[in-house]
Design a protein around this motif. Structure first.
Motif: not given
Length: 248
Positions: A19, A217, A219-221, A223, A225, A227, A230
């Protein structure tokens, strides 16, 4: 997106996981960063090397020397710095006041060299070094990192150059930075977090070569960010977009 010529925007932790690798490539492709720092000691080393060789946009690569997580890549004999499973113990390597024996210095030096050599052997054009969690700025380590920088003819990241409310810490950081600079080994003239940089340069004018640290990085969606912090990367992207709109 164009980064001003006197800003080094470094995406740390290349090689940490897929990721992060994807996010760092994305940031290079969109002009959000112009430098990166490579963790050579993770399980994703081979695929990261392939990513670098397959994407020429990834440039200005440094080695992000790691004494903080995972295992050493050498036969590391200084067990006092490892946990019971042989992994780095950050509570032990991140001690602010610690004096290393001659044997410990030699063992850490071997590990630093090995992490750099791993990138060099993979035909990565290494230009600079720093460290995971800024451990290269600690009293017990900074001379070792300077020695490594000089051995490989690399530049080294400064300790943070801004005042954080602790005058002793500020003077200490200034002292080692002055040594790095006197040896001609500094990667920049200033090194700042995104938050401090944006507070200090609201008008977009930067008068001296400054490195800004980012941790790209997704995120799980999906987006983009940072890490570590944020909001830092979105704030950085906004800064660059505002520069573009203002014509700077």
């Amino acid at each position: 997106m164009k980064i001003p010529h006197n800003i080094i925007a470094t995406g740390d932790d290349l090689g940490l996981n897929p990721s992060v690798n994807k996010a760092i490539l994305y940031c290079f492709e969109h002009g959000y960063i112009n430098s990166t720092s490579f963790l050579t000691s993770t399980e994703y080393f081979d695929e990261t090397v392939e990513l670098i060789h397959s994407n020429k946009t990834i440039s200005n690569i440094g080695v992000h020397v790691n004494f903080a997580s995972g295992r050493p890549i050498t036969q590391f004999t200084q067990r006092d710095f490892l946990d019971n499973e042989g992994n780095w113990d950050l509570k032990k390597t991140n001690r602010k006041v610690y004096f290393l024996s001659a044997d410990a210095k030699a063992t850490f030096m071997k590990e630093i060299y090995a992490q750099i050599d791993k990138a060099v052997a993979a035909n990565i054009g290494v230009l600079h070094i720093d460290s995971h969690y800024h451990l290269h700025t600690l009293p017990c380590f900074w001379r070792l990192f300077l020695q490594a920088a000089q051995r490989y003819k690399l530049k080294i990241r400064l300790a943070q150059t801004y005042y954080e409310g602790n005058y002793i810490k500020y003077l200490y950081r200034k002292r080692i930075n002055d040594v790095f600079k006197s040896e001609g080994s500094q990667y920049s003239n200033y090194f700042e977090s995104v938050n401090h940089f944006l507070k200090s340069h609201e008008a977009g004018v930067v008068n001296s070569l400054t490195e800004v640290m980012l941790h790209p990085d997704f995120d799980e969606n999906g987006k983009l960010i940072d890490h570590f912090d944020q909001n830092s990367l979105p704030d950085w992207v906004n800064y660059l977009e505002n520069l573009k709109l203002s014509g700077l």
